[in-house]
Scaffold this active site. Structure first.
Site, PDB file in Angstrom:
ATOM      1  CE  LYS A 112      -3.670  -2.527   0.767  1.00 34.69           C
ATOM      2  NZ  LYS A 112      -4.902  -2.582   0.024  1.00 34.69           N
TER       3      LYS A 112
HETATM    4  C1  LIG Z   1      -0.975  -7.693   2.492  1.00 36.22           C
HETATM    5  C2  LIG Z   1      -2.095  -7.603   1.517  1.00 36.22           C
HETATM    6  N1  LIG Z   1      -2.135  -8.457   0.492  1.00 36.22           N
HETATM    7  C3  LIG Z   1      -3.114  -8.417  -0.422  1.00 36.22           C
HETATM    8  C4  LIG Z   1      -4.153  -7.518  -0.328  1.00 36.22           C
HETATM    9  C5  LIG Z   1      -5.202  -7.499  -1.390  1.00 36.22           C
HETATM   10  O1  LIG Z   1      -5.031  -6.409  -2.255  1.00 36.22           O
HETATM   11  P1  LIG Z   1      -6.254  -5.836  -3.060  1.00 36.22           P
HETATM   12  O2  LIG Z   1      -7.246  -5.375  -2.046  1.00 36.22           O
HETATM   13  O3  LIG Z   1      -5.705  -4.721  -3.866  1.00 36.22           O
HETATM   14  O4  LIG Z   1      -6.802  -6.954  -3.876  1.00 36.22           O
HETATM   15  C6  LIG Z   1      -4.163  -6.603   0.742  1.00 36.22           C
HETATM   16  C7  LIG Z   1      -5.232  -5.596   0.935  1.00 36.22           C
HETATM   17  O5  LIG Z   1      -5.684  -4.934   0.118  1.00 36.22           O
HETATM   18  C8  LIG Z   1      -3.098  -6.632   1.666  1.00 36.22           C
HETATM   19  O6  LIG Z   1      -3.045  -5.738   2.646  1.00 36.22           O
HETATM   20  N1  LIG Z   2      -6.706  -5.059   2.252  1.00 33.73           N
HETATM   21  C1  LIG Z   2      -7.024  -3.686   2.369  1.00 33.73           C
HETATM   22  C2  LIG Z   2      -8.485  -3.442   2.246  1.00 33.73           C
HETATM   23  C3  LIG Z   2      -8.770  -2.080   1.684  1.00 33.73           C
HETATM   24  O1  LIG Z   2      -8.393  -2.105   0.355  1.00 33.73           O
HETATM   25  P1  LIG Z   2      -8.142  -0.857  -0.575  1.00 33.73           P
HETATM   26  O2  LIG Z   2      -7.043  -1.295  -1.457  1.00 33.73           O
HETATM   27  O3  LIG Z   2      -9.407  -0.603  -1.267  1.00 33.73           O
HETATM   28  O4  LIG Z   2      -7.761   0.321   0.254  1.00 33.73           O
HETATM   29  C4  LIG Z   2      -6.414  -3.161   3.649  1.00 33.73           C
HETATM   30  O5  LIG Z   2      -5.395  -3.663   4.058  1.00 33.73           O
HETATM   31  O6  LIG Z   2      -6.940  -2.256   4.260  1.00 33.73           O
END
Ligand SMILES: Cc1ncc(COP(=O)(O)O)c(C=O)c1O
Ligand SMILES: N[C@@H](CCOP(=O)(O)O)C(=O)O
Length: 461
Positions: A112
């Site tokens: 993120k």
């Molecule tokens: C460590 C981790 N892996 C995978 C995901 C999944 O990613 P996305 O929500 O973009 O599919 C998340 C949260 O979004 C996460 O925090």
């Molecule tokens: N897995 C995410 C959930 C929120 O997802 P987002 O990519 O829409 O912000 C988290 O860790 O918060």
């Protein structure tokens, strides 16, 4: 570059407006009116370039005149300066045709940070210019919240409120959200699961009076800026494996579908991606949908990969928009059906989705076994989300190089990693005192008006 809503009924916006707006006023998500492409020569020229240079080339066509070229380069440089690895997103070889893309070298140890650090810079630059102030409200299953609080802490023009499901994030994730001392960031522990938190954030966007009153903005992946910044590492990794002359596949641990959708955008831009493999934990709604064509909401089950404990996957709406040939009315119809529990994707659209996305699922045991096996066989300590990815990737290995996205550092989930390996993954030295810092948490019931009141009261003081 103009941005349109996936439901076709909201005002068309510039990049800056779409970034600061979050959810479209018709409940849809903003996407670019057309996806710019890069030539084979432009992609080939990325070989040997820094992550920042690649980021500039990939993202520049999307931002219009929101920032000058020099300012945009500067914002990118500042966003990634604090990362703990010179390559920003290094690739590690696991097997002859299997690679790990380490996306956890940012300040909060999860992928993120790549988008959030840049969005933080872009918000600050845009708000300084306009003199405006915004209130960011976000939902998190652990990583978005910590990255957002880190990226926006101490900024004058922004208040940040993060809703997280009480008791359903790891201790490291919670502490990353609750220990910053800056008065503009607030972590709210909500009774409920991630879907409840995300639904309340969307309800706040659909409450136009509240939206205006607090000047609401969003940094979940409903925000196009989040997706855009994540497109970059598909390019940087594929190019280092031989793109544009060689195809590459990716396996992406998936919850809200933002990360894997960024891979779709990279492919549309001209990157030779063969397969995008959606890897889910036991909350496998996306895998089931790709298999059966039916998107049917279930209940969220807590797992050892808590950040992927999601049933209502926001960005699947963006994927549907393209699968339906950019037909906003069709997407709006499906989203109405989702409010009643689910929908069935049309045959044409599911064929289009299957053309791009493959999928798989890892049970709790398979996830834990993958953590054990990768440290034993490859010397790699994986976080549970990454282990979901490597487990699913193994079923899709072939002659095309496969890159599995390592979405978080194992030290964010020490309990699951220690159970599987006997190894307690240490936090990096810069956050070694995380467990000693004081926490600041607001507890809240699953009660939208009560949470809106907390937000209004806090920004008034
Ligand atoms: C460590 C981790 N892996 C995978 C995901 C999944 O990613 P996305 O929500 O973009 O599919 C998340 C949260 O979004 C996460 O925090
Ligand atoms: N897995 C995410 C959930 C929120 O997802 P987002 O990519 O829409 O912000 C988290 O860790 O918060």
């Amino acid at each position: 570059m103009r941005y349109i809503s996936t439901r076709g009924q909201a005002p068309v916006l510039t990049f800056e407006q779409a970034m600061l707006t979050g959810l479209a006023r018709d409940g849809g998500l903003y996407v670019p009116e057309s996806i710019p492409t890069l030539s084979t020569d432009q992609i080939a020229a990325m070989a040997g370039q820094s992550y920042e240079e690649i980021a500039y080339t990939v993202m520049r066509p999307f931002i219009g005149d929101t920032f000058s070229d020099d300012q945009f380069r500067d914002l990118i440089a500042q966003a990634y300066a604090g990362f703990g690895h010179a390559a920003r997103a290094p690739l590690v070889q696991l097997a002859p045709n299997h690679f790990l893309l380490e996306l956890f070298h940012g300040p909060t140890l999860a992928f993120k940070d790549f988008a959030m650090k840049l969005i933080g810079q872009m918000f600050e630059a845009a708000l300084t210019r306009s003199g405006d102030r915004v209130t960011i409200v976000g939902a998190t299953s652990g990583d978005t919240g910590s990255a957002a609080i880190e990226a926006f802490r101490g900024l004058d023009a922004v208040d940040v409120f993060i809703l997280y499901p009480h008791g359903r994030v790891s201790e490291v994730q919670r502490r990353q959200m609750t220990t910053p001392t800056e008065s503009n960031v607030h972590a709210i522990a909500v009774d409920g699961d991630f879907d409840d938190c995300q639904a309340m954030v969307k309800d706040m966007f659909n409450d136009f009076q509240f939206r205006e009153d607090v000047r609401l903005a969003g940094v979940n992946s409903i925000n196009w800026g989040r997706v855009l910044a994540q497109v970059v590492y598909y390019f940087s990794s594929a190019v280092s494996l031989g793109a544009p002359l060689r195809e590459v596949s990716f396996t992406v641990p998936t919850g809200n579908f933002g990360d894997v959708f960024a891979g779709f955008i990279a492919k549309q831009m001209g990157l030779p991606i063969r397969d995008l493999v959606v890897a889910t934990n036991t909350n496998d709604i996306l895998h089931r949908t790709l298999e059966t064509g039916a998107y049917t909401k279930g209940t969220v089950t807590p797992t050892i990969s808590p950040s992927m404990d999601i049933q209502v996957s926001s960005n699947f709406e963006r994927a549907l928009f393209y699968a339906y040939g950019q037909d906003g009315a069709a997407v709006a119809g499906q989203m109405d059906d989702l409010k009643r529990g689910g929908f069935t994707v049309s045959q044409g659209a599911i064929d289009a989705l299957r053309e791009t996305y493959k999928s798989g699922r890892a049970s709790e045991q398979e996830t834990s076994d993958a953590i054990t096996a990768y440290v034993r066989d490859h010397g790699e300590l994986l976080c549970p989300h990454t282990a979901v990815g490597t487990h699913v990737a193994e079923a899709h290995l072939g002659t095309t190089p496969m890159v599995t996205l390592a979405t978080a550092h194992p030290a964010k989930f020490p309990a699951a990693v220690e159970r599987a390996t006997g190894i307690h993954p240490p936090l990096p030295p810069r956050m070694a005192d995380l467990y000693d810092r004081d926490e600041r948490i607001t507890r809240a019931a699953h009660d939208l008006p009560a949470i809106q009141k907390i937000i209004k009261d806090r920004i008034a003081t």
